[in-house]
Enzyme design. Structure first.
Site, PDB file in Angstrom:
ATOM      1  N   ALA A 121      -5.627 -18.850  -4.380  1.00  0.00           N
ATOM      2  CA  ALA A 121      -6.274 -19.319  -3.150  1.00  0.00           C
ATOM      3  C   ALA A 121      -5.610 -18.701  -1.923  1.00  0.00           C
ATOM      4  O   ALA A 121      -4.624 -19.224  -1.388  1.00  0.00           O
ATOM      5  CB  ALA A 121      -6.229 -20.843  -3.089  1.00  0.00           C
ATOM      6  N   ARG A 238      -4.773  -5.263  -8.706  1.00  0.00           N
ATOM      7  CA  ARG A 238      -5.833  -4.438  -8.126  1.00  0.00           C
ATOM      8  C   ARG A 238      -6.305  -3.340  -9.071  1.00  0.00           C
ATOM      9  O   ARG A 238      -7.495  -3.035  -9.123  1.00  0.00           O
ATOM     10  CB  ARG A 238      -5.361  -3.810  -6.812  1.00  0.00           C
ATOM     11  CG  ARG A 238      -5.682  -4.689  -5.631  1.00  0.00           C
ATOM     12  CD  ARG A 238      -5.251  -4.091  -4.329  1.00  0.00           C
ATOM     13  NE  ARG A 238      -5.534  -5.030  -3.244  1.00  0.00           N
ATOM     14  CZ  ARG A 238      -4.866  -5.077  -2.107  1.00  0.00           C
ATOM     15  NH1 ARG A 238      -3.864  -4.230  -1.886  1.00  0.00           N
ATOM     16  NH2 ARG A 238      -5.181  -5.948  -1.188  1.00  0.00           N
ATOM     17  N   GLY A 336     -38.548   0.985 -13.829  1.00  0.00           N
ATOM     18  CA  GLY A 336     -38.822  -0.441 -13.606  1.00  0.00           C
ATOM     19  C   GLY A 336     -37.867  -1.349 -14.366  1.00  0.00           C
ATOM     20  O   GLY A 336     -37.446  -2.402 -13.860  1.00  0.00           O
ATOM     21  N   GLU A 359     -10.293  -8.919  -3.691  1.00  0.00           N
ATOM     22  CA  GLU A 359      -8.930  -8.378  -3.867  1.00  0.00           C
ATOM     23  C   GLU A 359      -8.683  -7.141  -3.004  1.00  0.00           C
ATOM     24  O   GLU A 359      -8.005  -6.196  -3.419  1.00  0.00           O
ATOM     25  CB  GLU A 359      -8.626  -8.118  -5.346  1.00  0.00           C
ATOM     26  CG  GLU A 359      -8.378  -9.417  -6.087  1.00  0.00           C
ATOM     27  CD  GLU A 359      -8.089  -9.258  -7.554  1.00  0.00           C
ATOM     28  OE1 GLU A 359      -7.204  -8.453  -7.873  1.00  0.00           O
ATOM     29  OE2 GLU A 359      -8.738  -9.929  -8.352  1.00  0.00           O
TER      30      GLU A 359
HETATM   31  N1  COS Z   1       4.383  -5.306  -1.793  1.00  0.00           N
HETATM   32  C1  COS Z   1       5.462  -5.829  -1.179  1.00  0.00           C
HETATM   33  N2  COS Z   1       5.561  -5.953   0.168  1.00  0.00           N
HETATM   34  C2  COS Z   1       4.514  -5.535   0.895  1.00  0.00           C
HETATM   35  C3  COS Z   1       3.371  -4.971   0.336  1.00  0.00           C
HETATM   36  C4  COS Z   1       3.326  -4.848  -1.077  1.00  0.00           C
HETATM   37  N3  COS Z   1       2.256  -4.325  -1.688  1.00  0.00           N
HETATM   38  N4  COS Z   1       2.507  -4.622   1.314  1.00  0.00           N
HETATM   39  C5  COS Z   1       3.105  -4.955   2.470  1.00  0.00           C
HETATM   40  N5  COS Z   1       4.306  -5.506   2.218  1.00  0.00           N
HETATM   41  C6  COS Z   1       5.284  -5.962   3.220  1.00  0.00           C
HETATM   42  C7  COS Z   1       5.534  -4.844   4.217  1.00  0.00           C
HETATM   43  O1  COS Z   1       6.558  -3.981   3.753  1.00  0.00           O
HETATM   44  C8  COS Z   1       5.947  -5.615   5.449  1.00  0.00           C
HETATM   45  O2  COS Z   1       7.286  -6.028   5.316  1.00  0.00           O
HETATM   46  P1  COS Z   1       8.355  -5.717   6.515  1.00  0.00           P
HETATM   47  O3  COS Z   1       7.806  -6.440   7.712  1.00  0.00           O
HETATM   48  O4  COS Z   1       9.619  -6.318   5.990  1.00  0.00           O
HETATM   49  O5  COS Z   1       8.364  -4.246   6.667  1.00  0.00           O
HETATM   50  C9  COS Z   1       5.092  -6.869   5.397  1.00  0.00           C
HETATM   51  O6  COS Z   1       4.732  -7.021   4.007  1.00  0.00           O
HETATM   52  C10 COS Z   1       3.856  -6.790   6.274  1.00  0.00           C
HETATM   53  O7  COS Z   1       3.111  -5.657   5.897  1.00  0.00           O
HETATM   54  P2  COS Z   1       2.003  -4.968   6.841  1.00  0.00           P
HETATM   55  O8  COS Z   1       2.583  -4.795   8.219  1.00  0.00           O
HETATM   56  O9  COS Z   1       1.467  -3.774   6.143  1.00  0.00           O
HETATM   57  O10 COS Z   1       0.893  -6.146   6.916  1.00  0.00           O
HETATM   58  P3  COS Z   1      -0.538  -6.217   7.625  1.00  0.00           P
HETATM   59  O11 COS Z   1      -0.709  -7.579   8.171  1.00  0.00           O
HETATM   60  O12 COS Z   1      -0.750  -5.059   8.539  1.00  0.00           O
HETATM   61  O13 COS Z   1      -1.592  -6.181   6.380  1.00  0.00           O
HETATM   62  C11 COS Z   1      -3.053  -5.315   4.655  1.00  0.00           C
HETATM   63  C12 COS Z   1      -1.742  -5.236   5.504  1.00  0.00           C
HETATM   64  C13 COS Z   1      -4.333  -5.108   5.452  1.00  0.00           C
HETATM   65  C14 COS Z   1      -2.889  -4.175   3.693  1.00  0.00           C
HETATM   66  C15 COS Z   1      -3.112  -6.664   3.901  1.00  0.00           C
HETATM   67  O14 COS Z   1      -3.373  -7.729   4.787  1.00  0.00           O
HETATM   68  C16 COS Z   1      -4.134  -6.687   2.784  1.00  0.00           C
HETATM   69  O15 COS Z   1      -3.905  -6.170   1.677  1.00  0.00           O
HETATM   70  N6  COS Z   1      -5.317  -7.280   3.016  1.00  0.00           N
HETATM   71  C17 COS Z   1      -6.319  -7.490   1.991  1.00  0.00           C
HETATM   72  C18 COS Z   1      -6.098  -8.804   1.394  1.00  0.00           C
HETATM   73  C19 COS Z   1      -6.882  -9.066   0.192  1.00  0.00           C
HETATM   74  O16 COS Z   1      -6.777  -8.372  -0.783  1.00  0.00           O
HETATM   75  N7  COS Z   1      -7.688 -10.143   0.267  1.00  0.00           N
HETATM   76  C20 COS Z   1      -8.426 -10.599  -0.836  1.00  0.00           C
HETATM   77  C21 COS Z   1      -7.853 -11.901  -1.315  1.00  0.00           C
HETATM   78  S1  COS Z   1      -7.863 -12.099  -3.043  1.00  0.00           S
HETATM   79  S2  COS Z   1      -9.728 -12.145  -3.528  1.00  0.00           S
END
Ligand code: COS
Length: 377
Positions: A121, A238, A336, A359
């Site tokens: 969630a 993923r 079709g 995801e």
């Molecule tokens: N593994 C471990 N740490 C991670 C990571 C990963 N895959 N990706 C990012 N982080 C860490 C970063 O290193 C960063 O840490 P520091 O601040 O210590 O450097 C922190 O997390 C924040 O990362 P970032 O600045 O890249 O975050 P953003 O808010 O810009 O978001 C995205 C990045 C857009 C990539 C993220 O929000 C995302 O994946 N969104 C999609 C979500 C999703 O899949 N939703 C569906 C829900 S399930 S159906």
């Protein structure tokens, strides 16, 4: 008969080939299932997959991503709902497998046996792609947390026995102030606010948390680690979304090949027409390219890589987008029949769409890939 030549690729070991054979045999006798009551069918599928031992690798210290991908690809080829039921057992418990306490890990025995159903969630009405801005709060109150907020598009919502819930605990701004919690479904304060219907129906709900009191032991990992936990769970799962897309695409290709061999027109078969051959070639090329990216990501993770963010994003993006194309070409080749309700191609056309959204939408995967390559020296 499905093309299994990819199992000879160096990504795989003998145990993967055995798993593929066993599962194929199970699928031939057990699938497809009736989809008229998706909740009941999913509950039964989880029980049956658990009994047959196929959920064994979904949770625990060492998750073999190649096995998860092989299972998702195979189940998706036979029945989208079977793939869904399998996939959610892993995603819903991923945070516990990677960061859970010994006490939390006791749940894993039950999810692996198919006796408990799990859910992840994360998404909210105001934050889907932008996880860092989620609004659900978990306020520390002595030895407990008080949860308030709303989650949406939660797969297995309404039938799950446990939910992994992400909430704002406020250790820092944005991504630095989130935490993960294990929430048993019978915790007072959990409300199923709406059951959501989609083009390929599966259990899906909007959930409410009304002043829910959780013990501090419900926290998964450390306070403030929630964003990292969510991202590392998604890193593992993923590529398996890409694998499911690959399964749907393979089925579309198989159906198209058999139709092309017997369907006659203009005094020849479909397969004799070069325009059709062009479609079939494109479809086969995209299936193989997707498989290479999916199993590259899975293999890389299985070799012990700490992060496979770029590989997993590429696998998911390419496999889901290309599966959409492959299935669309299959619709065209089936005329079709391709849009006739109840036909396998029509169901694949509906099944594939959500995979480009959940995801991490395709556009988010592009952001992830670009950031990753820009960060490299
Ligand atoms: N593994 C471990 N740490 C991670 C990571 C990963 N895959 N990706 C990012 N982080 C860490 C970063 O290193 C960063 O840490 P520091 O601040 O210590 O450097 C922190 O997390 C924040 O990362 P970032 O600045 O890249 O975050 P953003 O808010 O810009 O978001 C995205 C990045 C857009 C990539 C993220 O929000 C995302 O994946 N969104 C999609 C979500 C999703 O899949 N939703 C569906 C829900 S399930 S159906």
């Amino acid at each position: 008969m499905s093309d299994k030549s990819f199992l000879a690729w160096p990504f795989f070991e003998a145990r993967h080939r055995e798993l593929s054979e066993q599962l194929e045999a199970w699928c031939r006798t057990e699938l497809p299932r009736d989809h008229s009551d998706v909740d009941a069918t999913c509950i039964q599928l989880v029980r049956d997959l658990g009994k047959a031992g196929f959920l064994e690798g979904t949770a625990g210290e060492h998750i073999d991503v190649r096995s998860l991908c092989l299972i998702r690809e195979t189940l998706a080829r036979h029945d989208g709902l079977a793939d869904f039921s399998f996939a959610m057992q892993g995603l819903g418990t991923g945070a516990i497998s990677l960061y859970g306490s010994d006490e939390q890990k006791l749940w894993l025995d039950r999810t692996r046996r198919g006796e408990a159903i799990s859910a992840f969630a994360l998404s909210e009405p105001r934050s889907g792609s932008d996880v860092a801005q989620l609004d659900t709060t978990a306020e520390r109150d002595g030895d407990s947390y008080r949860l308030n907020g709303e989650k949406t598009w939660i797969s297995n919502g309404g039938i799950a026995d446990i939910y992994t819930v992400f909430a704002r605990t406020g250790e820092g701004p944005g991504a630095k102030g989130l935490s993960a919690f294990l929430v048993p479904a019978d915790t007072p304060g959990l409300e199923i606010r709406e059951l959501l219907e989609s083009v390929a129906p599966h259990p899906l709900a909007r959930l409410g948390f009304n002043d829910m009191v959780l013990p501090a032991s419900a926290l998964i990992g450390q306070p403030g680690q929630g964003f990292k936990i969510a991202m590392s769970v998604l890193d593992v799962f993923r590529s398996t979304v890409g694998a499911a897309a690959l399964g749907f695409a393979r089925r579309a290709l198989e159906e198209s090949l058999s139709r092309s061999r017997f369907r006659e027109l203009f005094g020849a078969t479909l397969a004799d027409l070069q325009m059709v051959q062009g479609h079939l070639a494109d479809m086969a090329l995209n299936v193989d390219a997707a498989a290479l990216l999916v199993y590259r990501a899975a293999w890389t993770k299985d070799q012990g890589a700490e992060r496979v963010t770029r590989e997993a994003a590429m696998a998911k993006l390419f496999a889901t987008d290309q599966a959409q194309q492959v299935i669309d070409q299959a619709v065209q080749l089936h005329g079709g029949d391709g849009v006739r309700k109840g036909h396998i191609i029509e169901s694949l056309y509906r099944e594939i769409r959500a995979l480009r959204i959940y995801e991490g939408a395709s556009d988010v995967q592009k952001v992830v890939i670009a950031r990753s390559i820009l960060a490299e020296e």
